[in-house]
Motif scaffolding. Structure first.
Motif: not given
Length: 465
Positions: A170, A172, A197, A199-201, A212, A215, A219-220
């Protein structure tokens, strides 16, 4: 079908008969019988379609048909990609090729294009070298980065960065920075294409550091910031500054990626424009990888530049995608020349993009007066006057910046502004202008001194003078 259209269709000769006309026989000697045959067939087909649609009601004329075929052949001979004169006042006009080179740099590129070069050859060791070495040291010196590399545009730079560092995991990013720019290039699409992928924040108008923080998970792979260079959200807004985002990324052992878009090396405030962060400032803020375009405010050729920490760029150098995204010798020659102008402190003099930004209102008025003199307006069927105008940067940069300038406003007698604009656009050397205030506006900011005689000639011809 009515009898009138039937009669017009019957008047159209066959191809072989038309090929015997003297004018077209001469063109067959000049080009080839097949080329002229193709042009004749194309004009005949267009004429039939126009008759059937009721858009052509004139009887067949051999001379008129010859002229139409010759015009088509001349256009084909001229080539599709052509030089145009930019009189729009938009400095980085995406449709007109964005940044342009100085004559000296163009000659240097032309010399390398006509001869062999040391593109991937080390002249000292006599062994194979790297094409990226020609600009790497310059980019590092100008930005303060540990390492640098070049690909064919900024979308490619972002794609390679994410494919190397984020694939399968992911990234972010703020919802307010999931931008789309020209050509339907969307950050979300590039992230997905890279195998990462999203990850919207946060929200469209407000994103906080805590968004942030919440999130980040196992997986980040990275935190990412995208500069919204082609639009502004004003009012009730908030975004996380680059130093804060970089600090948070480092606290979690993650890289901070920053796509700054235009890639500035100088402070625009020198010319009264809003301050935009330079690439060096973004790196000094702690961002690990910075990507940007070379053909926007940098003023170079189309290319995407990646600068940052050597460890991260090393992974990109060994990624198989790099081969598909690499630049050629002419791009590298143009970029090296552009970067050397920055290094030598001569960028404003040698880079046309910066020269256009730096022009003052007084300089532009003087240029407008010179064009007015070249036009010899006394015998032209038009009202031509000097008019103050607002120019813009363009190219997805500084969307809210206004550059006060001067223009010539042309109001033709018995001709609409749209018709005059069309004539200028279709000239032998096309002049691209804008229609505004019920007149054709020729902005002087994007007209070089050497182009003024050509513009005057095109205007006089378009007006019938």
């Amino acid at each position: 079908m009515d009898k009138g259209r039937q009669q017009l269709l019957r008047q159209l000769p066959d191809v072989d008969h038309l090929l015997q006309r003297p004018v077209l026989l001469a063109w067959q000697d000049r080009k080839s019988r097949q080329a002229v045959r193709d042009a004749v067939r194309a004009i005949l087909d267009e004429r039939r379609q126009s008759i059937l649609a009721g858009k052509w009601d004139q009887p067949f004329s051999g001379d008129e048909f010859d002229q139409a075929v010759v015009q088509r052949l001349q256009m084909a001979e001229r080539g599709h990609l052509r030089r145009v004169i930019n009189a729009t006042g938009t400095i980085l006009h995406t449709n007109l090729g964005r940044a342009v080179f100085s004559s000296a740099l163009a000659r240097h590129i032309g010399e390398l294009a006509c001869h062999y070069s040391n593109l991937e050859y080390d002249l000292v060791s006599g062994k194979r070298g790297s094409r990226y070495d020609h600009v790497r040291e310059l980019l590092c010196a100008l930005t303060g980065a540990e390492d640098a590399m070049v690909v064919n545009n900024n979308a490619a730079a972002v794609l390679l960065t994410l494919s190397s560092l984020v694939s399968g995991r992911e990234v972010v990013i703020s919802r307010g920075e999931l931008v789309e720019i020209g050509g339907s290039f969307r950050i979300p699409d590039v992230i997905e294409q890279s195998g990462g992928r999203i990850c919207e924040v946060g929200t469209t108008n407000k994103t906080h550091l805590a968004d942030y923080q919440r999130a980040i998970g196992e997986n980040t792979a990275a935190l990412m910031k995208v500069h919204t260079s082609n639009y502004r959200i004003i009012g009730f807004t908030e975004s996380v500054p680059a130093p804060n985002l970089a600090s948070l990324a480092h606290d979690h052992g993650l890289p901070c990626i920053n796509d700054v878009g235009s890639g500035l090396f100088v402070d625009l405030a020198e010319w009264g424009l809003p301050h935009e962060p330079t690439v060096r400032e973004v790196l000094e803020a702690g961002c690990d990888i910075v990507t940007f375009s070379a053909d926007k405010l940098l003023g170079g050729p189309q290319a995407g530049i990646i600068v940052g920490k050597a460890a991260y760029l090393e992974a990109m150098k060994h990624h198989p995608l790099l081969r598909a995204l690499r630049v050629d010798k002419m791009t590298l020659a143009g970029l090296e020349g552009t970067l050397r102008a920055y290094r030598d402190g001569t960028a404003v003099c040698q880079i046309p993009t910066l020269r256009c930004l730096a022009l003052t209102k007084n300089e532009l008025r003087e240029r407008a007066e010179r064009l007015l003199q070249l036009l010899h307006i006394d015998d032209l069927p038009a009202c031509i006057s000097l008019r103050q105008i607002d120019d813009c940067v363009g190219g997805g940069a500084c969307p809210d910046a206004v550059l006060p300038g001067w223009s010539l406003a042309i109001e033709a007698d018995g001709m609409t502004p749209e018709a005059l604009e069309r004539r200028l656009r279709r000239a032998d050397l096309p002049v691209v202008a804008r229609v505004q205030y019920h007149a054709v506006i020729l902005s002087l900011r994007t007209l070089g001194e050497e182009e003024l005689p050509d513009v005057a000639c095109a205007v006089r011809k378009a007006l019938g003078g």
